[in-house]
Write a protein that holds these residues in place. Structure first.
Motif, PDB file in Angstrom:
ATOM      1  N   VAL A   1     -18.176  -2.737  37.651  1.00 40.00           N
ATOM      2  CA  VAL A   1     -19.393  -3.113  36.937  1.00 40.00           C
ATOM      3  C   VAL A   1     -19.910  -4.431  37.520  1.00 40.00           C
ATOM      4  N   THR A   2     -21.201  -4.532  37.640  1.00 39.28           N
ATOM      5  CA  THR A   2     -21.817  -5.748  38.186  1.00 39.28           C
ATOM      6  C   THR A   2     -21.259  -6.994  37.511  1.00 39.28           C
ATOM      7  N   GLY A   3     -20.762  -7.929  38.348  1.00 44.38           N
ATOM      8  CA  GLY A   3     -20.188  -9.165  37.827  1.00 44.38           C
ATOM      9  C   GLY A   3     -18.692  -9.099  37.597  1.00 44.38           C
TER      10      GLY A   3
ATOM     11  N   ARG B   1     -16.361  -7.557  39.933  1.00 49.77           N
ATOM     12  CA  ARG B   1     -15.668  -7.170  41.162  1.00 49.77           C
ATOM     13  C   ARG B   1     -14.337  -7.924  41.256  1.00 49.77           C
TER      14      ARG B   1
ATOM     15  N   GLU C   1     -20.875  -0.762  43.424  1.00 54.13           N
ATOM     16  CA  GLU C   1     -21.319  -1.558  42.277  1.00 54.13           C
ATOM     17  C   GLU C   1     -22.032  -0.656  41.282  1.00 54.13           C
TER      18      GLU C   1
ATOM     19  N   PRO D   1     -23.747  -0.095  37.122  1.00 53.53           N
ATOM     20  CA  PRO D   1     -24.283  -0.748  35.928  1.00 53.53           C
ATOM     21  C   PRO D   1     -23.283  -0.651  34.787  1.00 53.53           C
ATOM     22  N   SER D   2     -23.418  -1.536  33.828  1.00 51.90           N
ATOM     23  CA  SER D   2     -22.535  -1.508  32.671  1.00 51.90           C
ATOM     24  C   SER D   2     -22.812  -0.271  31.820  1.00 51.90           C
TER      25      SER D   2
ATOM     26  N   ASP E   1     -16.032  -3.707  32.405  1.00 51.37           N
ATOM     27  CA  ASP E   1     -16.512  -4.924  31.751  1.00 51.37           C
ATOM     28  C   ASP E   1     -16.239  -4.899  30.252  1.00 51.37           C
TER      29      ASP E   1
END
Length: 289
Positions: free
Chosen positions: A65-67, A69, A97, A99-100, A136
């Motif tokens: 999820v973005t952020g 990694r 990558e 999206p949540s 996330d």
């Protein structure tokens, strides 16, 4: 003469349009990917991962999820672990990558659905594919009041979930253990189950499975030691508020892992535990190093 030229031009244009239509039709053909070999029970591909008999390349897709990694050092440590324990030297890491999913918590059934939607790497020829999702959101089985938080879980022969947000939260509470060390310990422990440890696709040469914790080692200090997971898997499953038909062979207990890693560091040892001699013997007998 002009009429003849005009006829030739119209004929050529008709031929071009005909070819173009044929080309468009061919582009609609869908190639189906056979996913069945990647949807088996945990440990079913242990020999294929460890040896080069059927697959000599390993492709690991990291869906994050973005952020969220994973750290590069943890991934380097993980690849070193795989090269040390398997005969796979051609190991490719690809990052996707994502999206949540915008969920407060996740159960394994939701994670499996996310994998089906986003996974792109499957077994292909002599290449064996693994999928690891870095989330996330925490596991829905977590109980903060009782100090039970999940770092990772395996749920299929080539599938793993790492609760990255939980790892970061846990590491922020410690002055001795870093995010990288928690990531490394989680990846290595969970992948040990994909290796088939203990008695999960790789038979134990000597009896060292904990009688009170299936598929975990009873030897003190081992990476696969039962104390690293939840003491009672059934109990943690009952804590979940969502319905899920999927069960994991292991739910890695974050607080237990943190205590062990902190203990190792305080005694001057490397934070992340290693596999003990019994586990190494098992892996060697099933095609590993």
């Amino acid at each position: 003469m002009k009429k003849k030229t005009l006829f030739i031009m119209i004929f050529c244009l008709g031929f071009v349009f005909s070819c173009s239509n044929d080309s468009d039709d061919s582009e609609t053909i869908t190639v189906r990917v056979d996913r069945s070999a990647n949807l088996l029970a945990t440990g079913a591909s242990a020999n294929d991962i460890l040896s080069n008999a059927n697959f000599d390349e390993l492709r690991i897709e990291i869906g994050f999820v973005t952020g969220f990694r994973p750290t590069q050092t943890a991934m380097n440590n993980f690849v070193d672990f795989l090269r040390d324990r398997t005969f796979k030297q051609d190991i490719e890491i690809i990052y996707t990558e994502l999206p949540s999913p915008n969920e407060e918590t996740l159960v394994l059934e939701e994670i499996a659905d996310l994998e089906e939607e986003n996974r792109t790497a499957y077994n292909d020829g002599s290449t064996l594919a693994i999928y690891i999702y870095f989330a996330d959101a925490p596991s829905d089985g977590d109980d903060l009041d009782e100090g039970l938080v999940t770092l990772g879980a395996v749920y299929q022969n080539t599938s793993m979930i790492i609760y990255e947000s939980t790892i970061r939260n846990l590491a922020s509470r410690s002055s001795l253990v870093s995010v990288t060390e928690l990531e490394t310990a989680t990846l290595n422990h969970e992948f040990g189950h994909l290796f088939g440890l203990v008695n999960l696709g790789t038979d134990a040469i000597n009896d060292h499975e904990d009688p009170e914790a299936d598929n975990h080692c009873i030897v003190d200090g081992c990476l696969m030691r039962a104390q690293l997971q939840f003491g009672a898997t059934a109990r943690t499953q009952n804590l979940t508020g969502k319905a899920s038909t999927i069960r994991s062979a292991c739910n890695l207990n974050g607080n237990s892992v943190l205590k062990i890693l902190e203990s190792n560091v305080s005694r001057g040892f490397a934070a992340v535990p290693l596999l003990d001699a019994e586990c190494l013997l098992d892996l060697e007998s099933n095609g590993g190093r």
